[in-house]
Design a protein around this motif. Structure first.
Motif, short mmCIF file in Angstrom:
data_model
loop_
_atom_site.label_atom_id
_atom_site.label_comp_id
_atom_site.label_asym_id
_atom_site.label_seq_id
_atom_site.Cartn_x
_atom_site.Cartn_y
_atom_site.Cartn_z
N ASP A 131 0.80 -1.05 0.20
CA ASP A 131 -0.12 -0.08 -0.09
C ASP A 131 0.81 1.28 -0.08
O ASP A 131 1.98 1.28 0.68
CB ASP A 131 -0.68 -0.15 1.12
CG ASP A 131 -1.55 1.14 1.56
OD1 ASP A 131 -2.21 1.75 0.45
OD2 ASP A 131 -1.60 1.84 2.43
N LEU A 132 0.46 2.38 -0.78
CA LEU A 132 1.05 3.80 -0.72
C LEU A 132 0.01 4.56 0.19
O LEU A 132 -1.24 4.77 -0.22
CB LEU A 132 1.24 4.06 -1.92
CG LEU A 132 1.87 5.67 -2.09
CD1 LEU A 132 3.28 5.55 -1.56
CD2 LEU A 132 1.88 6.09 -3.31
N PHE A 133 0.65 4.90 1.18
CA PHE A 133 -0.32 5.93 2.07
C PHE A 133 0.25 7.18 2.06
O PHE A 133 1.50 7.65 2.03
CB PHE A 133 -0.07 5.21 3.89
CG PHE A 133 -0.79 6.05 4.77
CD1 PHE A 133 -1.96 5.34 5.21
CD2 PHE A 133 -0.59 7.62 5.22
CE1 PHE A 133 -2.90 6.15 6.03
CE2 PHE A 133 -1.40 7.99 6.11
CZ PHE A 133 -2.51 7.54 6.64
N THR A 134 -0.75 8.11 1.70
CA THR A 134 -0.42 9.67 1.44
C THR A 134 -1.33 10.27 2.32
O THR A 134 -2.39 10.24 2.69
CB THR A 134 -0.82 9.70 0.06
OG1 THR A 134 -0.33 9.11 -0.92
CG2 THR A 134 -0.66 11.37 -0.31
N LEU A 135 -0.39 11.39 2.87
CA LEU A 135 -1.04 12.28 3.90
C LEU A 135 -0.75 13.83 3.47
O LEU A 135 0.44 13.98 3.27
CB LEU A 135 -0.48 12.21 5.36
CG LEU A 135 -1.01 13.06 6.26
CD1 LEU A 135 -2.35 12.80 6.73
CD2 LEU A 135 0.04 12.91 7.44
N THR A 136 -1.77 14.65 3.23
CA THR A 136 -1.67 15.97 2.69
C THR A 136 -1.95 16.88 4.11
O THR A 136 -2.78 16.48 4.83
CB THR A 136 -2.45 16.32 1.77
OG1 THR A 136 -3.80 16.38 2.06
CG2 THR A 136 -2.30 15.57 0.43
N TYR A 137 -1.26 17.95 4.14
CA TYR A 137 -1.32 18.81 5.44
C TYR A 137 -1.44 20.41 5.07
O TYR A 137 -0.80 20.58 4.06
CB TYR A 137 -0.43 18.45 6.44
CG TYR A 137 1.06 18.69 6.00
CD1 TYR A 137 1.64 19.99 6.25
CD2 TYR A 137 1.68 17.84 5.52
CE1 TYR A 137 3.09 20.12 5.94
CE2 TYR A 137 3.13 18.18 5.10
CZ TYR A 137 3.93 19.72 5.18
OH TYR A 137 5.06 19.66 5.04
N ASN A 138 -2.21 21.11 5.76
CA ASN A 138 -2.06 22.44 5.76
C ASN A 138 -2.12 22.95 7.19
O ASN A 138 -3.11 22.76 7.95
CB ASN A 138 -3.14 22.87 5.04
CG ASN A 138 -3.20 24.51 4.77
OD1 ASN A 138 -2.02 25.09 4.40
ND2 ASN A 138 -4.35 24.96 4.97
N ILE A 139 -1.09 23.80 7.63
CA ILE A 139 -1.19 24.24 9.09
C ILE A 139 -0.97 25.94 8.90
O ILE A 139 -0.20 26.19 8.17
CB ILE A 139 0.09 23.81 9.68
CG1 ILE A 139 0.17 22.23 9.84
CG2 ILE A 139 0.36 24.31 11.15
CD1 ILE A 139 1.33 21.50 10.31
N VAL A 140 -2.09 26.37 9.55
CA VAL A 140 -1.73 27.94 9.56
C VAL A 140 -1.68 28.52 10.90
O VAL A 140 -2.52 27.74 11.76
CB VAL A 140 -3.06 28.47 8.83
CG1 VAL A 140 -2.95 28.05 7.20
CG2 VAL A 140 -4.43 27.99 9.39
N SER A 141 -1.47 29.52 11.22
CA SER A 141 -1.52 30.22 12.66
C SER A 141 -2.05 31.60 12.55
O SER A 141 -1.88 32.35 11.47
CB SER A 141 0.10 30.43 13.02
OG SER A 141 0.87 31.17 12.46
N ARG A 142 -2.44 32.11 13.52
CA ARG A 142 -2.75 33.47 13.68
C ARG A 142 -2.40 34.07 15.05
O ARG A 142 -2.42 33.17 16.13
CB ARG A 142 -4.10 33.86 13.45
CG ARG A 142 -5.18 32.87 14.43
CD ARG A 142 -6.53 33.01 14.52
NE ARG A 142 -7.38 32.52 15.30
CZ ARG A 142 -8.00 31.14 15.45
NH1 ARG A 142 -7.12 30.22 14.41
NH2 ARG A 142 -8.38 30.68 16.32
N GLY A 143 -2.13 35.33 15.29
CA GLY A 143 -1.65 35.87 16.71
C GLY A 143 -0.87 37.08 16.58
O GLY A 143 -0.90 37.67 15.41
N ASN A 144 -0.37 37.52 17.74
CA ASN A 144 0.21 38.90 17.84
C ASN A 144 1.70 38.87 18.06
O ASN A 144 2.24 39.60 18.32
CB ASN A 144 -0.53 39.53 18.98
CG ASN A 144 -0.24 38.86 20.40
OD1 ASN A 144 0.22 37.79 20.49
ND2 ASN A 144 -0.63 39.63 21.41
N ASN A 145 2.19 37.50 18.02
CA ASN A 145 3.64 37.28 18.06
C ASN A 145 4.21 36.27 17.23
O ASN A 145 5.13 35.44 17.68
CB ASN A 145 3.79 36.85 19.74
CG ASN A 145 5.42 37.13 20.03
OD1 ASN A 145 6.28 37.92 19.45
ND2 ASN A 145 5.83 36.92 20.95
N ASN A 146 3.75 36.30 16.27
CA ASN A 146 4.66 35.33 15.08
C ASN A 146 4.24 33.83 15.18
O ASN A 146 5.39 33.12 14.96
CB ASN A 146 5.80 35.78 14.79
CG ASN A 146 6.16 37.11 14.40
OD1 ASN A 146 5.23 37.49 13.38
ND2 ASN A 146 6.81 37.88 14.80
#
Length: 241
Positions: A131-146
């Motif tokens: 089997d070929l297992f594929t994982l896509t991801y998207n990580i986003v942040s928000r805030g006042n200090n990067n």
């Protein structure tokens, strides 16, 4: 005799095609578990929740909100997050983390905000074929200090792990062998401690997984069977004539 042999071959090919329709992935277990602690300088306050499968492939969710408050002077630390897990079928699904992070005020001189104390997400399964297992991801942040202290997510499968920073996206692949048990783990790595300035930092993470057999799919086998069957029919007409 040749036509008879071809008919037997056709039957065997179609039998293999039928067997190949069996599920590619056998689901075994899954769970979500968030555990967090806040401390504004006058004691730790924990909060956690978890859920695991009662019925395979059922949706799972967990949330945590650890709020610590002190006086003289007034100071607060609130650590929060949610996670949901859904399956389209045993082969594919998605995991979503929302608002993992904290809100603090500027008076916290010796505080803690730990969002990374749980096992977060775990899915154990067994492929019936290579089997070929594929994982896509998207990580986003928000805030006042990067994104200070958020640190992204940690992903592990088949003893191969990745640390995924905030504000990134991409695709990961693993080659898995038939008959073995595997566990996909996704953990958030958000934590801060010590002197904490006034912060409002959170991150979201979306993960989608899918599996694809690395052996021939049923459609290819059925096309082969169809071709053999057509040839056998033509030869049978020739012999009859």
């Amino acid at each position: 005799m040749n036509a008879k042999r071809l008919l037997i071959l056709t039957w065997l090919v179609l039998s293999v095609g039928t067997v190949s329709f069996a599920a590619l992935i056998n689901p075994i277990s899954a769970s979500v578990d968030l555990s967090m602690v806040s401390n504004a300088g006058c004691g730790s306050v924990p909060d956690s929740s978890s859920q695991s499968w009662g019925v395979p492939l059922s949706s799972l969710s967990a949330s945590a909100d650890a709020f610590a408050s002190c006086t003289h002077p007034n100071r607060n630390v609130e650590t929060t997050g949610t996670v949901t897990a859904n399956w389209n079928n045993a082969r594919s699904g998605n995991i979503k983390f929302n608002s993992v992070g904290w809100v603090t005020n500027k008076n916290v001189s010796n505080g803690v905000a730990l969002a990374d104390l749980g096992t977060d997400y775990s899915y154990t399964f067994s492929p019936t074929k290579n089997d070929l297992f594929t994982l896509t991801y998207n990580i986003v942040s928000r805030g006042n200090n990067n994104g200070f202290g958020l640190n992204g997510f940690f992903v592990e499968l088949n003893n191969i792990s990745y640390s995924l920073p905030i504000d990134t996206s991409g695709t990961l692949n693993w080659a898995l062998l038939a008959g073995n048990n595997y566990t996909l783990t996704v953990l958030n790595e958000a934590n801060i401690f010590g002197g904490i300035p006034s912060l409002n930092e959170h991150m979201n993470g979306t993960f989608r997984f899918s599996n694809q057999a690395t052996t021939p799919e049923p459609s290819g086998l059925l096309l082969l069977g169809s071709g053999v069957l057509t040839l056998a029919a033509a030869l049978r007409k020739k012999f009859v004539a």
